[in-house]
Enzyme design. Structure first.
Site: not given
Ligand SMILES: Cc1cc2nc3c(=O)[nH]c(=O)nc-3n(C[C@H](O)[C@H](O)[C@H](O)COP(=O)(O)OP(=O)(O)OC[C@H]3O[C@@H](n4cnc5c(N)ncnc54)[C@H](O)[C@@H]3O)c2cc1C
Length: 348
Positions: A94, A99, A209, A332
């Site tokens: 995803l 994003s 969820n 997640e």
């Molecule tokens: C080891 C690992 C494995 C993963 N595995 C998968 C996988 O298998 N499949 C997949 O699809 N994804 C996967 N992910 C991705 C993961 O789901 C995302 O990293 C996560 O959803 C956060 O997104 P981001 O890294 O872009 O952080 P961002 O969305 O950029 O967030 C950065 C900070 O801003 C804060 N923030 C952002 N928006 C808001 C808001 N509206 N209000 C308040 N605070 C906010 C967040 O809480 C965070 O503290 C993985 C990530 C890691 C690190």
């Protein structure tokens, strides 16, 4: 495995042989015919030893298998679930560079072509990518339609135009592969659409969820594992002529950790029970993941301290639990995303 950043040879095969990769897959399709609660127990148990192995089992069972069980056509189920239960690892794609929390701002494009769809774009952070044979890939048919353009596709490893890219060098759960995926004119047949075109957002929301309860279970197991090491070490390590576990301060530290672990256990089990009973569970799942990841980090941190200097070096397991705990607050849905769900469900 943590140092090598990969699973030991044969480990994934053993997970299949143990029936841990098809926990909720019906028996007639080659699975164990178990409940979501069973999957949660497996994730918890594996995480006591290695949360990196648990994430493979977690993503495979709670995201991939469950999305197929819930959304696949009968033909897709008959084709894929027996393989996912026996020898094919699943991955769930995803997130993208732009994003994460705002998952539905994804940019990977799907264009209708004769007999199917052509995918172009990149995914980031995809767990299990190195091991996986089947990927659930979310792409948009129409970026201007917002979340209503998002569609889920089943993409097999080896499909022309699809490559698994760079593997991340991570702080924790290092044995688990987390990679970029590249789609460059990757054509998938129409039969590989999971659910309906434009309904991918529902698949993503529903699977994540319940997936959150799985991450809660991972963090619970991690905390239990760290606690066990700290408790054992406190009986072995001697200072001032006695085991450090004889000092009330150390006993109280372990007691506080045990209490928080017990609270998390009740939350994880309650959320899993609600899910299995068909009761509303979204709020409980968000609370579970939020709190479990906080407790895991705290317990792992205390475990490092109980080990003293030995907690800070790689000869002992304490520092690994501490590193592994951090991701519980990120994937997640970050802790802020869980708080948003909880606030909304509280009428705020
Ligand atoms: C080891 C690992 C494995 C993963 N595995 C998968 C996988 O298998 N499949 C997949 O699809 N994804 C996967 N992910 C991705 C993961 O789901 C995302 O990293 C996560 O959803 C956060 O997104 P981001 O890294 O872009 O952080 P961002 O969305 O950029 O967030 C950065 C900070 O801003 C804060 N923030 C952002 N928006 C808001 C808001 N509206 N209000 C308040 N605070 C906010 C967040 O809480 C965070 O503290 C993985 C990530 C890691 C690190």
């Amino acid at each position: 495995m943590d140092d090598d950043q990969q699973f030991a040879n044969g480990l994934v095969k053993q997970l299949f042989e143990l029936g841990l990769m098809g926990i909720e897959v019906p028996e007639e399709l080659g699975g164990a015919g178990g409940s979501f609660f069973d999957a949660v127990l497996a994730i918890e148990a594996i995480s006591t030893v290695d949360p990196a192995v648990a994430v493979l089992v977690d993503v495979h069972n709670t995201l991939v298998n469950n999305a197929l069980r819930r959304w696949a056509t009968e033909e897709q189920k008959k084709l894929w679930l027996p393989r996912l239960a026996v020898d094919t690892v699943g991955a769930y794609a995803l997130s993208e560079a732009g994003s994460g929390s705002d998952a539905f701002a994804l940019q990977t494009r799907a264009e209708a072509v004769a007999g199917g769809f052509r995918l172009n774009g990149r995914k980031l952070w995809i767990s299990n990518a190195r091991e996986a044979g089947l990927f659930i890939v979310f792409a948009t048919l129409d970026p201007s339609a917002g979340y209503k353009g998002i569609t889920a596709f089943l993409v097999e490893k080896g499909t022309a135009g699809f490559t698994v890219g760079r593997k991340e060098d991570k702080l924790g759960i290092r044995a688990s592969s987390t990679c970029e995926l590249v789609f460059d004119g990757c054509e998938v047949p129409e039969a590989n659409v999971l659910g309906e075109p434009g309904k991918g957002y529902m698949i993503a929301i529903e699977t994540l969820n319940e997936g959150r309860i799985g991450i809660g279970a991972q963090m619970l197991g991690l905390a239990e594992g760290a606690w066990g090491h700290a408790a054992r070490y406190s009986k072995e390590r001697r200072q001032f002529g006695k085991a450090i576990g004889e000092f009330q301060a150390v006993q109280f530290t372990l007691a506080q950790m045990a209490t928080e672990i017990e609270a998390v256990k009740l939350m994880v089990y309650n959320a899993a029970r609600l899910k299995d009973a068909g009761q509303p569970y979204v709020r409980e799942a968000a609370m579970t993941k939020l709190f479990a990841s906080q407790v895991a980090e705290r317990v792992a941190s205390q475990c490092v301290e109980v080990f003293g200097g030995n907690g800070f070096v790689r000869d002992y397991p304490a520092e690994k639990y501490y590193r592994d705990a951090k991701v519980g607050k990120i994937y997640e849905g970050t802790s802020n995303m869980q708080l948003m769900t909880i606030a909304k469900s509280s009428g705020q």
